[in-house]
Design a protein around this motif. Structure first.
Motif, PDB file in Angstrom:
ATOM      1  N   ASP A   5       0.949  -1.177  -0.071  1.00 32.86           N
ATOM      2  CA  ASP A   5       0.042   0.081   0.084  1.00 32.86           C
ATOM      3  C   ASP A   5       0.719   1.236  -0.017  1.00 32.86           C
ATOM      4  OD1 ASP A   5       1.140  -0.266   2.400  1.00 32.86           O
ATOM      5  OD2 ASP A   5      -0.933  -0.177   3.504  1.00 32.86           O
ATOM      6  N   ILE A   6       2.155   1.090  -0.230  1.00 32.65           N
ATOM      7  CA  ILE A   6       2.764   2.266  -0.299  1.00 32.65           C
ATOM      8  C   ILE A   6       3.509   2.312  -1.781  1.00 32.65           C
ATOM      9  CG2 ILE A   6       5.159   3.322   0.465  1.00 32.65           C
ATOM     10  CD1 ILE A   6       5.193   1.363   2.802  1.00 32.65           C
ATOM     11  N   ARG A   7       2.766   3.624  -2.322  1.00 29.39           N
ATOM     12  CA  ARG A   7       2.739   3.703  -3.694  1.00 29.39           C
ATOM     13  C   ARG A   7       4.198   4.319  -3.731  1.00 29.39           C
ATOM     14  NH1 ARG A   7      -2.833   6.384  -2.869  1.00 29.39           N
ATOM     15  NH2 ARG A   7      -3.883   4.702  -2.705  1.00 29.39           N
ATOM     16  N   PRO A   8       5.022   4.074  -5.194  1.00 26.88           N
ATOM     17  CA  PRO A   8       6.271   4.375  -5.260  1.00 26.88           C
ATOM     18  C   PRO A   8       6.037   6.056  -5.544  1.00 26.88           C
ATOM     19  CG  PRO A   8       5.446   3.239  -6.859  1.00 26.88           C
ATOM     20  CD  PRO A   8       4.407   2.876  -5.811  1.00 26.88           C
ATOM     21  N   THR A   9       6.868   6.684  -5.046  1.00 28.33           N
ATOM     22  CA  THR A   9       6.839   8.336  -5.208  1.00 28.33           C
ATOM     23  C   THR A   9       7.674   8.564  -6.443  1.00 28.33           C
ATOM     24  OG1 THR A   9       7.769  10.324  -4.543  1.00 28.33           O
ATOM     25  CG2 THR A   9       8.366   8.426  -3.234  1.00 28.33           C
ATOM     26  N   ARG A  10       6.789   9.438  -7.431  1.00 35.91           N
ATOM     27  CA  ARG A  10       7.738   9.932  -8.687  1.00 35.91           C
ATOM     28  C   ARG A  10       8.851  10.700  -8.390  1.00 35.91           C
ATOM     29  NH1 ARG A  10       2.362  11.010 -12.402  1.00 35.91           N
ATOM     30  NH2 ARG A  10       1.376   9.236 -12.305  1.00 35.91           N
ATOM     31  N   GLN A  11       9.570  10.250  -9.395  1.00 37.70           N
ATOM     32  CA  GLN A  11      10.768  11.252  -9.580  1.00 37.70           C
ATOM     33  C   GLN A  11      10.645  12.268 -10.238  1.00 37.70           C
ATOM     34  OE1 GLN A  11      14.439   9.232 -10.861  1.00 37.70           O
ATOM     35  NE2 GLN A  11      15.230  11.228 -11.772  1.00 37.70           N
ATOM     36  N   THR A  12      10.858  13.606  -9.571  1.00 37.92           N
ATOM     37  CA  THR A  12      10.373  14.778 -10.342  1.00 37.92           C
ATOM     38  C   THR A  12      11.696  15.879  -9.908  1.00 37.92           C
ATOM     39  OG1 THR A  12       9.349  15.937  -8.255  1.00 37.92           O
ATOM     40  CG2 THR A  12       7.931  14.634  -9.968  1.00 37.92           C
ATOM     41  N   ARG A  13      11.599  16.826 -10.922  1.00 38.52           N
ATOM     42  CA  ARG A  13      12.763  17.684 -10.707  1.00 38.52           C
ATOM     43  C   ARG A  13      12.582  18.661  -9.366  1.00 38.52           C
ATOM     44  NH1 ARG A  13      12.312  22.107 -14.401  1.00 38.52           N
ATOM     45  NH2 ARG A  13      10.089  21.490 -14.196  1.00 38.52           N
ATOM     46  N   GLN A  14      11.519  18.724  -9.048  1.00 38.70           N
ATOM     47  CA  GLN A  14      11.249  19.427  -7.754  1.00 38.70           C
ATOM     48  C   GLN A  14      11.778  18.603  -6.699  1.00 38.70           C
ATOM     49  OE1 GLN A  14       9.040  19.093 -10.122  1.00 38.70           O
ATOM     50  NE2 GLN A  14       8.104  20.806 -10.651  1.00 38.70           N
ATOM     51  N   LYS A  15      11.362  17.311  -6.443  1.00 35.21           N
ATOM     52  CA  LYS A  15      11.828  16.319  -5.394  1.00 35.21           C
ATOM     53  C   LYS A  15      13.417  16.319  -5.454  1.00 35.21           C
ATOM     54  CE  LYS A  15      11.440  11.415  -4.339  1.00 35.21           C
ATOM     55  NZ  LYS A  15      10.778  10.283  -4.877  1.00 35.21           N
ATOM     56  N   ASP A  16      13.831  15.968  -6.707  1.00 36.25           N
ATOM     57  CA  ASP A  16      15.140  16.156  -6.726  1.00 36.25           C
ATOM     58  C   ASP A  16      16.075  17.281  -6.134  1.00 36.25           C
ATOM     59  OD1 ASP A  16      16.056  13.742  -7.983  1.00 36.25           O
ATOM     60  OD2 ASP A  16      17.625  14.806  -9.168  1.00 36.25           O
ATOM     61  N   ALA A  17      15.647  18.493  -6.631  1.00 35.30           N
ATOM     62  CA  ALA A  17      16.065  19.859  -6.166  1.00 35.30           C
ATOM     63  C   ALA A  17      16.090  20.102  -4.629  1.00 35.30           C
ATOM     64  CB  ALA A  17      15.310  20.897  -6.735  1.00 35.30           C
ATOM     65  N   VAL A  18      14.722  19.429  -4.034  1.00 30.56           N
ATOM     66  CA  VAL A  18      15.075  19.478  -2.799  1.00 30.56           C
ATOM     67  C   VAL A  18      15.975  18.747  -1.984  1.00 30.56           C
ATOM     68  CG1 VAL A  18      13.341  18.981  -0.682  1.00 30.56           C
ATOM     69  CG2 VAL A  18      12.437  20.145  -2.516  1.00 30.56           C
ATOM     70  N   LEU A  19      15.996  17.610  -2.331  1.00 30.01           N
ATOM     71  CA  LEU A  19      17.014  16.571  -1.954  1.00 30.01           C
ATOM     72  C   LEU A  19      18.560  17.191  -2.015  1.00 30.01           C
ATOM     73  CD1 LEU A  19      15.720  13.089  -2.911  1.00 30.01           C
ATOM     74  CD2 LEU A  19      16.130  14.153  -0.499  1.00 30.01           C
ATOM     75  N   ARG A  20      18.687  17.494  -3.199  1.00 26.04           N
ATOM     76  CA  ARG A  20      20.038  17.862  -3.457  1.00 26.04           C
ATOM     77  C   ARG A  20      20.373  19.055  -2.816  1.00 26.04           C
ATOM     78  NH1 ARG A  20      21.173  16.237  -8.804  1.00 26.04           N
ATOM     79  NH2 ARG A  20      19.238  17.319  -9.420  1.00 26.04           N
ATOM     80  N   SER A  21      19.729  20.051  -2.422  1.00 19.26           N
ATOM     81  CA  SER A  21      19.828  21.052  -1.617  1.00 19.26           C
ATOM     82  C   SER A  21      20.131  20.836  -0.357  1.00 19.26           C
ATOM     83  CB  SER A  21      18.676  22.135  -1.442  1.00 19.26           C
ATOM     84  OG  SER A  21      18.321  22.629  -2.787  1.00 19.26           O
ATOM     85  N   LEU A  22      19.431  19.842   0.222  1.00 19.83           N
ATOM     86  CA  LEU A  22      19.544  19.333   1.601  1.00 19.83           C
ATOM     87  C   LEU A  22      21.039  18.694   1.895  1.00 19.83           C
ATOM     88  CD1 LEU A  22      16.212  17.987   2.397  1.00 19.83           C
ATOM     89  CD2 LEU A  22      17.473  19.784   3.836  1.00 19.83           C
ATOM     90  N   ALA A  23      21.414  17.673   0.691  1.00 28.10           N
ATOM     91  CA  ALA A  23      22.746  16.989   0.685  1.00 28.10           C
ATOM     92  C   ALA A  23      23.644  18.168   0.757  1.00 28.10           C
ATOM     93  CB  ALA A  23      22.525  16.059  -0.306  1.00 28.10           C
ATOM     94  N   GLN A  24      23.711  18.869  -0.075  1.00 25.10           N
ATOM     95  CA  GLN A  24      24.743  19.741  -0.423  1.00 25.10           C
ATOM     96  C   GLN A  24      25.062  20.905   0.870  1.00 25.10           C
ATOM     97  OE1 GLN A  24      24.372  21.362  -4.331  1.00 25.10           O
ATOM     98  NE2 GLN A  24      24.988  19.496  -5.473  1.00 25.10           N
ATOM     99  N   SER A  25      23.903  21.174   1.186  1.00 25.79           N
ATOM    100  CA  SER A  25      24.058  22.101   2.350  1.00 25.79           C
ATOM    101  C   SER A  25      24.837  21.665   3.595  1.00 25.79           C
ATOM    102  CB  SER A  25      22.792  22.722   2.878  1.00 25.79           C
ATOM    103  OG  SER A  25      22.259  21.760   3.558  1.00 25.79           O
ATOM    104  N   GLY A  26      24.572  20.375   3.877  1.00 24.90           N
ATOM    105  CA  GLY A  26      25.303  19.707   4.856  1.00 24.90           C
ATOM    106  C   GLY A  26      24.625  20.252   6.367  1.00 24.90           C
ATOM    107  N   ARG A  27      23.710  20.730   6.482  1.00 25.46           N
ATOM    108  CA  ARG A  27      23.152  21.350   7.675  1.00 25.46           C
ATOM    109  C   ARG A  27      21.751  21.265   7.693  1.00 25.46           C
ATOM    110  NH1 ARG A  27      21.767  26.825   7.362  1.00 25.46           N
ATOM    111  NH2 ARG A  27      22.401  27.814   5.422  1.00 25.46           N
ATOM    112  N   SER A  28      21.161  21.671   8.785  1.00 22.17           N
ATOM    113  CA  SER A  28      19.520  21.768   8.875  1.00 22.17           C
ATOM    114  C   SER A  28      19.034  23.003   7.876  1.00 22.17           C
ATOM    115  CB  SER A  28      18.859  21.636  10.307  1.00 22.17           C
ATOM    116  OG  SER A  28      19.570  20.481  10.826  1.00 22.17           O
ATOM    117  N   LEU A  29      18.221  22.772   7.250  1.00 20.13           N
ATOM    118  CA  LEU A  29      17.409  23.789   6.442  1.00 20.13           C
ATOM    119  C   LEU A  29      16.061  24.004   6.847  1.00 20.13           C
ATOM    120  CD1 LEU A  29      19.223  23.421   3.071  1.00 20.13           C
ATOM    121  CD2 LEU A  29      19.924  24.783   4.948  1.00 20.13           C
TER     122      LEU A  29
END
Lengths: 145, 145
Positions: A5-29
DNA sequence: GTGGATGCAAACTCTTTGCACCTTG
DNA sequence: CAAGGTGCAAAGAGTTTGCATCCAC
């Protein structure tokens, strides 16, 4: 509790951008900070989308929510040995530097927490926030106030 | 730091009602809860007034502000042996019931907090939030989920 | 093509503020 | 009587939601 019942979440540019921002910042945002950073990648990104992605990613344990007392929520990339699609993030606490305002993970836990509850109370979770000076700030401050 | 520039705050029924509500409840209250309780005494009491009084009383150390992670601020009467116009409140923690959302004081503290900080970090304060079911809610839930 | 994701705007929660009126000292 | 407090309404941050459109699968 079935994976079915856990639908796979789609890969979107938005999602990617959010994840990348968090990963690259290295801190809490904060969400607004994430928006600002991620817009470099996806200029049309909307705050609502950031919030929605953060919630979804949090449920997938791809981001960690950091709630410090008296402060709006922040988010960070899961630290260390988080499982790819694991559901539980590693239990840890936070140290909040009163000087530089940075937040550090504390991978330790005081014992005997269960004994603190009054009779009849059932503890299911706990959160500990340490406040003080981080190594950098304790040093630079030296003996001065 | 002169007392001279601190104008005495007036005694009003509203202020009285706020203080009395906090004192009688014996736990941390959100502004809205205080409003509800205090209105029994002063029916025309307004939320804005509650907020304004809480801020003033907090500056006078007549109420303690309780910030729990991820939650709106709550307030409580300075517990135990607080001095009349004393400025420091007794150190304690909080238990947040995930069912009824009430907050209870915990007058205990796990040991060894100082040992949790990484080398070089200086802990000056800590805040512990216990979460679970209070006696009432643990009981009424019983063995059921 | 379909359903989930997005953008926009409106709604919501919590808290603060402007202003005219009322109350305390 | 004057200064400060109160009530009401509106404004602000932060976060969520309804809905039509868009895009990943």
């Amino acid at each position: 509790m079935n994976d079915a019942d856990i639908r796979p979440t789609r890969q979107t540019r938005q999602k990617d951008a959010v994840l990348r921002s968090l990963a690259q910042s290295g801190r809490s945002l904060a969400p607004a900070e994430i928006l600002a950073l991620a817009r470099a990648e996806v200029p049309t990104l909307n705050l609502s989308t950031v919030y929605r992605q953060l919630r979804a990613l949090h449920e997938e344990a791809q981001v960690v929510r950091v709630d410090l007392p008296g402060q709006p929520a922040r988010f960070e990339a899961p630290c260390g040995h988080a499982h790819a699609r694991g559901r539980a993030a590693h239990h840890h606490h936070h140290f909040h530097c009163i000087v530089c305002d940075r937040v550090f993970p504390i991978h330790a836990c005081p014992g005997g927490i269960e004994k603190l509850a009054p009779a009849g109370f059932r503890i299911e979770q706990h959160e500990l926030t340490l406040r003080g000076r981080c190594a950098d700030c304790a040093e630079s401050a030296g003996s001065a106030a």
